[in-house]
Design an enzyme around this catalytic site. Structure first.
Site, short mmCIF file in Angstrom:
data_model
loop_
_atom_site.label_atom_id
_atom_site.label_comp_id
_atom_site.label_asym_id
_atom_site.label_seq_id
_atom_site.Cartn_x
_atom_site.Cartn_y
_atom_site.Cartn_z
N LYS A 1 40.03 40.31 40.37
CA LYS A 1 39.82 41.69 39.94
C LYS A 1 38.38 42.16 40.17
O LYS A 1 38.16 43.31 40.54
CB LYS A 1 40.16 41.83 38.45
CG LYS A 1 41.66 41.74 38.13
CD LYS A 1 41.90 42.09 36.66
CE LYS A 1 43.16 41.49 36.09
NZ LYS A 1 44.40 42.15 36.49
N LYS B 1 38.65 41.82 30.45
CA LYS B 1 39.73 41.27 31.29
C LYS B 1 39.25 40.04 32.03
O LYS B 1 38.11 40.01 32.50
CB LYS B 1 40.15 42.28 32.37
CG LYS B 1 40.88 43.49 31.91
CD LYS B 1 41.36 44.29 33.14
CE LYS B 1 42.01 45.58 32.72
NZ LYS B 1 42.44 46.39 33.87
N GLY C 1 49.33 39.25 34.67
CA GLY C 1 50.36 39.09 33.64
C GLY C 1 49.84 39.40 32.24
O GLY C 1 50.41 38.96 31.25
N GLY C 2 48.76 40.19 32.16
CA GLY C 2 48.24 40.59 30.86
C GLY C 2 47.50 39.47 30.11
O GLY C 2 47.05 39.67 28.98
N HIS D 1 49.82 54.20 33.50
CA HIS D 1 49.74 53.27 34.62
C HIS D 1 50.50 53.90 35.78
O HIS D 1 51.71 54.03 35.73
CB HIS D 1 50.36 51.92 34.23
CG HIS D 1 50.46 50.96 35.38
ND1 HIS D 1 49.84 49.73 35.37
CD2 HIS D 1 51.10 51.05 36.57
CE1 HIS D 1 50.10 49.11 36.52
NE2 HIS D 1 50.87 49.87 37.26
N GLU E 1 47.16 49.80 42.20
CA GLU E 1 47.38 50.21 40.81
C GLU E 1 46.20 51.03 40.31
O GLU E 1 45.05 50.63 40.43
CB GLU E 1 47.56 48.98 39.91
CG GLU E 1 48.81 48.19 40.24
CD GLU E 1 49.14 47.12 39.19
OE1 GLU E 1 50.31 46.72 39.11
OE2 GLU E 1 48.23 46.69 38.45
N ARG F 1 51.68 42.23 47.79
CA ARG F 1 53.05 41.72 47.97
C ARG F 1 54.03 42.82 47.60
O ARG F 1 53.62 43.90 47.19
CB ARG F 1 53.26 40.53 47.01
CG ARG F 1 52.88 40.95 45.60
CD ARG F 1 53.26 39.96 44.53
NE ARG F 1 52.57 40.22 43.30
CZ ARG F 1 52.93 41.11 42.37
NH1 ARG F 1 54.00 41.87 42.56
NH2 ARG F 1 52.23 41.28 41.28
P1 ADP Z 1 47.33 42.28 34.62
O1 ADP Z 1 46.91 42.10 36.06
O2 ADP Z 1 46.99 41.11 33.75
O3 ADP Z 1 48.76 42.75 34.48
P2 ADP Z 1 46.10 44.93 34.57
O4 ADP Z 1 44.68 45.05 34.87
O5 ADP Z 1 47.09 45.27 35.63
O6 ADP Z 1 46.40 43.44 34.03
O7 ADP Z 1 46.45 45.77 33.26
C1 ADP Z 1 47.71 45.69 32.64
C2 ADP Z 1 47.96 46.93 31.76
O8 ADP Z 1 46.97 47.03 30.73
C3 ADP Z 1 47.86 48.25 32.49
O9 ADP Z 1 49.07 48.57 33.14
C4 ADP Z 1 47.53 49.21 31.37
O10 ADP Z 1 48.69 49.55 30.63
C5 ADP Z 1 46.65 48.38 30.47
N1 ADP Z 1 45.23 48.62 30.80
C6 ADP Z 1 44.53 48.06 31.82
N2 ADP Z 1 43.27 48.51 31.87
C7 ADP Z 1 43.14 49.38 30.85
C8 ADP Z 1 42.06 50.20 30.35
N3 ADP Z 1 40.85 50.18 30.91
N4 ADP Z 1 42.30 50.97 29.27
C9 ADP Z 1 43.53 50.99 28.67
N5 ADP Z 1 44.57 50.25 29.08
C10 ADP Z 1 44.39 49.46 30.16
#
Ligand code: ADP
Length: 416
Positions: free
Chosen positions: A116, A158, A164-165, A208, A275, A297
């Site tokens: 990331k 993060k 995967g959150g 999102h 995204e 992917r």
């Molecule tokens: P992962 O790769 O672990 O799935 P992401 O970076 O794609 O994580 O984020 C997953 C979800 O978390 C996003 O779809 C959104 O709903 C929430 N999210 C991510 N970044 C933010 C942010 N800066 N503020 C609020 N929600 C966020």
């Protein structure tokens, strides 16, 4: 020309890829673990090879075993599906070294988007807007705390290597920061063996919204419009739709162009998803958008895009892997109606939705039509293994507009 395709995956995505490959007259080779000998994806293939025991690390994630299976069956290409080895640059290189076509982007493109923090630096340089935040190398507590204060609370921590959150924590105020950071780092180390983190402004009204992109090896890159995946549970998508409700055409063109710029910045070939997170506080889907990450992917939710554009994305992936140019130009991509996908999981609601593996006694899916599609890798008499993802199906509905799509979905779910 790809004539013999090995699908290095299982479940609904292996079945879905096999469907298109077979329609195109390509010979399909499945791989399976000992636990999957009777699985649906094995039956959908022209031939199948056992690649190891149930544990994914010894089968679906075992690069040597997958390559050996491809050699033994004289495959000329490997489709990785999603998950497992699909974003593993080493695997793409191993395919190349074995003289096999990897159906996906280059190892370099995967590496630059795999992390990331790195991907943000690449996108920043390409002029793609980023969420206000910090993705620097200095990982000392002092540097991170200072960055968080400068961004302003609440902030989201993060894992740089995350997905995967996992490894994500909110710090509501300065006093929470130290504990949230420790906890994010611990989880990141456990899940990814890497405890580097980045910090973002936490948006309290986020949407999102992601854009499907496609590139080829002739310098072309286009987008296939957006998907809205704002309906989530524990930062994981559960309902996905296209187009994004409330987004106007001008904003749609802007976010699409930003995604194409992102793909071009890394000479992207194949299917990818850029995204974005949208700050929906004032203008809903038309609020400011920021790059979050790029997935190199096919995505779980690609069927909604197939419904609203009328294209088969797996067909396109195979064309690009064959070295062909994209079959259409940007202005030939049009939006038709609205599509919604819901994911069906084997979970136990009474136990906080824990995965509920086991034997499937009976599983009746709605009849497919032009308005309802069901992608699954499970059927009556099958098993949901402990070792793998408990998603058993996706139900996707299409309609002339959002309400019609919802009505079609409602009907399909009633028949499930
Ligand atoms: P992962 O790769 O672990 O799935 P992401 O970076 O794609 O994580 O984020 C997953 C979800 O978390 C996003 O779809 C959104 O709903 C929430 N999210 C991510 N970044 C933010 C942010 N800066 N503020 C609020 N929600 C966020």
């Amino acid at each position: 020309m790809i004539k013999r395709l090995l699908i290095a995956n299982r479940g609904e995505i292996a079945v879905r890829v096999a469907r298109t490959a077979r329609r195109l007259g390509v010979h399909v080779i499945a791989v399976y673990s000992e636990a999957d000998a009777g699985a649906m994806h094995v039956e959908y293939a022209d031939e199948a090879v056992c690649i190891g025991p149930e544990a994914a690390s010894e089968s679906y994630l075992n690069i040597e075993a997958v390559i050996a299976a491809a050699r033994a069956t004289r495959a000329d290409a490997i489709h990785p599906g999603y998950g497992f080895l699909s974003e593993n640059a080493r695997f793409a290189e191993a395919c190349d070294a074995a003289g096999l076509i990897f159906v996906g982007p280059s190892a370099d493109a995967m590496r630059s988007m795999g992390d990331k923090a790195t991907s943000k630096s690449v996108m920043e340089a390409a002029g793609v807007p980023l969420v206000p935040g910090y993705h620097g190398d200095d990982q000392s507590f002092e540097a991170l705390a200072k960055a968080a204060a400068a961004i302003g609370f609440p902030v989201l921590i993060k894992a740089s290597a995350g997905g995967g959150g996992r490894g994500m924590r909110i710090a509501e105020r300065e006093g929470d920061f130290s504990e949230a950071l420790d906890s994010a780092r611990r989880e990141a180390m456990g899940a990814f063996g890497d405890d580097r983190v980045l910090i973002e402004k936490y948006l309290t009204m986020p949407r999102h919204i992601e854009v499907q992109v496609f590139g080829d090896n002739h310098g072309n890159a286009i987008h296939l419009f957006e998907r809205d995946c704002s309906l989530q549970r524990r930062y994981q998508k559960v309902v996905e739709e296209a187009p994004a409700p409330g987004m106007d055409d001008e904003r749609r063109a802007e976010i699409g162009n930003a995604a194409v710029a992102a793909a071009k910045a890394i000479n992207y070939a194949g299917a990818g998803t850029v995204e974005f997170i949208v700050d929906a506080t004032d203008d809903g889907a038309n609020g400011p958008f920021y790059f979050m990450e790029m997935n190199t992917r096919l995505q779980v939710e690609h069927p909604v895009t197939e419904y609203v554009t009328g294209f088969d994305l797996v067909d396109w992936q195979l064309q690009v892997a064959n070295g062909d140019a994209l079959p259409v130009t940007q202005h030939e991509v049009t939006l038709s109606g609205h599509a919604i996908e819901v994911r069906l999981y084997a979970e136990d609601p009474a136990r906080d939705f824990l995965p509920a593996p086991g034997h499937v006694v009976a599983f009746e899916v709605p009849i497919e039509s032009t308005r309802v599609r069901v992608d699954t890798g499970v059927r009556s008499g099958g098993d949901i293994a402990v070792a793998y993802d408990p998603m058993i199906a996706k139900v996707i509905a299409h309609g002339a507009d959002r309400n019609t799509a919802i009505a079609a979905l409602d009907g399909a779910l009633a028949d499930l």
